[in-house]
Design a protein around this motif. Structure first.
Motif, PDB file in Angstrom:
ATOM      1  N   ARG A 116      -5.232  14.996  72.545  1.00 26.52           N
ATOM      2  CA  ARG A 116      -4.629  13.375  72.439  1.00 26.52           C
ATOM      3  C   ARG A 116      -3.886  13.423  71.072  1.00 26.52           C
ATOM      4  N   LYS A 117      -4.296  14.126  70.130  1.00 27.06           N
ATOM      5  CA  LYS A 117      -3.306  14.143  68.720  1.00 27.06           C
ATOM      6  C   LYS A 117      -2.073  14.626  69.012  1.00 27.06           C
ATOM      7  N   THR A 118      -1.752  15.711  69.908  1.00 27.69           N
ATOM      8  CA  THR A 118      -0.455  16.469  70.012  1.00 27.69           C
ATOM      9  C   THR A 118       0.426  15.803  71.007  1.00 27.69           C
ATOM     10  N   HIS A 119      -0.355  14.846  72.132  1.00 32.16           N
ATOM     11  CA  HIS A 119       0.303  14.609  73.087  1.00 32.16           C
ATOM     12  C   HIS A 119       1.834  13.998  73.030  1.00 32.16           C
ATOM     13  N   HIS A 120       2.005  13.074  72.057  1.00 30.49           N
ATOM     14  CA  HIS A 120       3.150  12.525  71.745  1.00 30.49           C
ATOM     15  C   HIS A 120       4.434  13.778  71.565  1.00 30.49           C
ATOM     16  N   TYR A 121       3.841  14.803  70.933  1.00 34.58           N
ATOM     17  CA  TYR A 121       5.185  15.864  70.756  1.00 34.58           C
ATOM     18  C   TYR A 121       5.541  16.418  72.078  1.00 34.58           C
ATOM     19  N   HIS A 122       4.490  16.794  73.040  1.00 33.84           N
ATOM     20  CA  HIS A 122       4.804  17.488  74.056  1.00 33.84           C
ATOM     21  C   HIS A 122       5.466  16.388  75.182  1.00 33.84           C
ATOM     22  N   TYR A 123       5.395  15.214  74.995  1.00 32.45           N
ATOM     23  CA  TYR A 123       5.808  14.180  76.008  1.00 32.45           C
ATOM     24  C   TYR A 123       7.088  13.860  75.611  1.00 32.45           C
ATOM     25  N   CYS A 124       7.662  14.315  74.564  1.00 33.26           N
ATOM     26  CA  CYS A 124       9.029  13.812  74.140  1.00 33.26           C
ATOM     27  C   CYS A 124      10.087  14.491  75.251  1.00 33.26           C
ATOM     28  N   GLN A 125      11.238  13.621  75.575  1.00 35.39           N
ATOM     29  CA  GLN A 125      11.753  13.786  76.969  1.00 35.39           C
ATOM     30  C   GLN A 125      12.582  15.247  76.527  1.00 35.39           C
ATOM     31  N   ASP A 126      13.117  15.557  75.424  1.00 38.36           N
ATOM     32  CA  ASP A 126      13.836  16.686  75.363  1.00 38.36           C
ATOM     33  C   ASP A 126      12.811  17.939  75.555  1.00 38.36           C
ATOM     34  N   THR A 127      11.636  17.664  74.936  1.00 39.01           N
ATOM     35  CA  THR A 127      10.883  18.816  75.130  1.00 39.01           C
ATOM     36  C   THR A 127      10.314  19.270  76.521  1.00 39.01           C
ATOM     37  N   MET A 128       9.853  18.054  77.315  1.00 34.38           N
ATOM     38  CA  MET A 128       9.721  18.136  78.601  1.00 34.38           C
ATOM     39  C   MET A 128      10.739  18.788  79.298  1.00 34.38           C
ATOM     40  N   GLU A 129      11.900  18.645  79.413  1.00 35.15           N
ATOM     41  CA  GLU A 129      12.881  19.194  79.778  1.00 35.15           C
ATOM     42  C   GLU A 129      13.051  20.742  79.545  1.00 35.15           C
ATOM     43  N   ASN A 130      12.808  20.870  78.374  1.00 35.76           N
ATOM     44  CA  ASN A 130      12.859  22.509  77.882  1.00 35.76           C
ATOM     45  C   ASN A 130      11.818  23.043  78.626  1.00 35.76           C
ATOM     46  N   TYR A 131      10.361  22.701  78.709  1.00 39.22           N
ATOM     47  CA  TYR A 131       9.375  23.316  79.583  1.00 39.22           C
ATOM     48  C   TYR A 131       9.992  23.366  80.931  1.00 39.22           C
ATOM     49  N   TYR A 132      10.514  22.342  81.519  1.00 42.81           N
ATOM     50  CA  TYR A 132      10.830  22.490  82.983  1.00 42.81           C
ATOM     51  C   TYR A 132      11.796  23.602  83.175  1.00 42.81           C
ATOM     52  N   LYS A 133      12.786  23.703  82.421  1.00 39.98           N
ATOM     53  CA  LYS A 133      13.895  24.777  82.578  1.00 39.98           C
ATOM     54  C   LYS A 133      13.171  26.014  82.439  1.00 39.98           C
ATOM     55  N   ARG A 134      12.297  26.302  81.556  1.00 35.20           N
ATOM     56  CA  ARG A 134      11.544  27.684  81.355  1.00 35.20           C
ATOM     57  C   ARG A 134      10.780  27.726  82.369  1.00 35.20           C
ATOM     58  N   PHE A 135       9.968  26.760  83.156  1.00 31.33           N
ATOM     59  CA  PHE A 135       9.371  27.085  84.158  1.00 31.33           C
ATOM     60  C   PHE A 135      10.239  27.243  85.417  1.00 31.33           C
ATOM     61  N   MET A 136      11.398  26.859  85.625  1.00 33.23           N
ATOM     62  CA  MET A 136      12.039  26.852  86.615  1.00 33.23           C
ATOM     63  C   MET A 136      12.921  28.245  86.768  1.00 33.23           C
ATOM     64  N   ASN A 137      13.203  28.851  85.467  1.00 32.47           N
ATOM     65  CA  ASN A 137      13.887  30.101  85.206  1.00 32.47           C
ATOM     66  C   ASN A 137      12.857  31.143  85.910  1.00 32.47           C
ATOM     67  N   GLY A 138      11.625  30.869  85.472  1.00 33.00           N
ATOM     68  CA  GLY A 138      10.469  31.752  85.779  1.00 33.00           C
ATOM     69  C   GLY A 138      10.325  31.858  87.128  1.00 33.00           C
ATOM     70  N   ILE A 139      10.233  30.644  87.953  1.00 31.13           N
ATOM     71  CA  ILE A 139      10.231  30.815  89.352  1.00 31.13           C
ATOM     72  C   ILE A 139      11.258  31.504  89.933  1.00 31.13           C
ATOM     73  N   GLU A 140      12.531  31.221  89.607  1.00 29.00           N
ATOM     74  CA  GLU A 140      13.725  31.797  90.118  1.00 29.00           C
ATOM     75  C   GLU A 140      13.769  33.521  89.858  1.00 29.00           C
ATOM     76  N   THR A 141      13.218  33.965  88.842  1.00 29.08           N
ATOM     77  CA  THR A 141      13.070  35.302  88.779  1.00 29.08           C
ATOM     78  C   THR A 141      11.871  36.046  89.246  1.00 29.08           C
ATOM     79  N   GLY A 142      10.959  35.187  89.840  1.00 31.11           N
ATOM     80  CA  GLY A 142       9.828  35.687  90.413  1.00 31.11           C
ATOM     81  C   GLY A 142       8.515  35.902  89.688  1.00 31.11           C
ATOM     82  N   GLU A 143       8.593  35.389  88.434  1.00 32.56           N
ATOM     83  CA  GLU A 143       7.314  35.599  87.354  1.00 32.56           C
ATOM     84  C   GLU A 143       6.215  34.894  88.061  1.00 32.56           C
ATOM     85  N   LYS A 144       4.979  35.481  87.726  1.00 30.73           N
ATOM     86  CA  LYS A 144       3.594  34.706  88.232  1.00 30.73           C
ATOM     87  C   LYS A 144       2.899  34.301  87.020  1.00 30.73           C
ATOM     88  N   GLN A 145       2.308  33.182  87.213  1.00 30.11           N
ATOM     89  CA  GLN A 145       1.195  32.454  86.129  1.00 30.11           C
ATOM     90  C   GLN A 145       2.369  32.066  85.093  1.00 30.11           C
TER      91      GLN A 145
END
Length: 283
Positions: A54-83
């Motif tokens: 709850r205390k750190t929620h606001h940091y992770h839900y910043c728009q730029d931060t969320m987009e960064n997480y999503y970009k990193r995730f999709m890069n992992g999907i494209e390269t076949g990474e697991k977990q």
């Protein structure tokens, strides 16, 4: 095993939880507090983890931060990474289930909602049923994140729900053993009550010299934060409607919180054996 504890002991446990910061350390912490049950320690750890989120929620839900997480995730999907999500959640110190929800929100926004945030209900449904996610790789990642997180998200909610039912059943079985007459939450709601404890005794009892009209069952540890919220949202409402009552924190509580006895709310960590029936003929 001791479940009620002094505030000083509780704070010592918190210090060790903050030192290790991983659930796997609970057995090690338990060795330093041999009189404290694992259920109490596990509940305390989960409560602290949720406070941190709850205390750190606001940091992770910043728009730029969320987009960064999503970009990193999709890069992992494209390269076949697991977990991918589990590893990323450890790196950024965020609940795997919360990270999975962020990724699900951003993925829907990019693929189905023209960049706009999707309805919360749609995201919640997919989090509860990842099999409905169209892309298999993403569905597996979301599902693994949920299954790995027993402190937050759908799995945590299911565990709490299960424990709640288990200990409410235990309470009712104990009341039956004592031959006490009562009505449950569903019956009270059928009568039109909007705020309902787990149990309303049809004939009051006395515990520790205090009259008890209702009983609330909590399958958790009673810390200061949760108890304060329960008093505000639930317990005083029960007191207003039904008079004095008792709260059972099955996994224990901080002793110093039991300060409202004279006002009509007492705390216990189990159903007390030393009850006094208000009508001797019912013995």
């Amino acid at each position: 095993m001791v479940s009620k504890m002094k505030l000083i002991t509780y704070n010592e446990i918190l210090d060790q939880i903050h030192t290790y910061e991983v659930r796997e350390a609970l057995p090690l912490i338990a060795k330093n507090f041999p009189s404290v049950s694992m259920k109490a320690l596990g509940s305390i750890y989960s409560q602290e983890y949720q406070k941190k989120m709850r205390k750190t929620h606001h940091y992770h839900y910043c728009q730029d931060t969320m987009e960064n997480y999503y970009k990193r995730f999709m890069n992992g999907i494209e390269t076949g990474e697991k977990q991918i999500l589990i590893r990323l959640s450890e790196e950024i110190e965020l609940s795997p289930a919360l990270l999975a929800r962020i990724i699900m929100e951003r993925h829907l926004a990019h693929t189905k909602y023209d960049g706009e945030n999707p309805p919360k209900g749609v995201v919640t449904q997919l989090m509860k049923e990842p099999s409905l996610i169209e892309e298999p790789d993403i569905a597996v990642e979301i599902h693994l994140s949920i299954l790995s997180d027993d402190h937050y998200g759908p799995l945590c909610d299911s565990i709490k729900h299960s424990f709640g039912h288990e200990y409410e059943f235990k309470l009712k079985r104990t009341l039956d053993k004592f031959g006490l007459s009562y009505i449950g939450e569903e019956q009270m709601r059928a009568k039109g009550y909007d705020k309902t404890p787990d149990i309303k005794l049809e004939v009051p009892i006395a515990v520790d010299g205090h009259v008890i009209n209702w009983i609330e069952s909590k399958a958790s540890f009673g810390d200061e934060y949760s108890h304060k919220m329960y008093l505000k949202d639930q317990f005083w409402s029960y007191w207003n409607r039904f008079g004095p009552g008792m709260v059972i924190y099955w996994f224990g509580f901080i002793e110093e919180l039991d300060v409202n006895r004279d006002k009509g709310i007492i705390l216990h960590d189990d159903f007390p054996e030393n009850i006094v029936r208000m009508n001797p003929s019912l013995r």
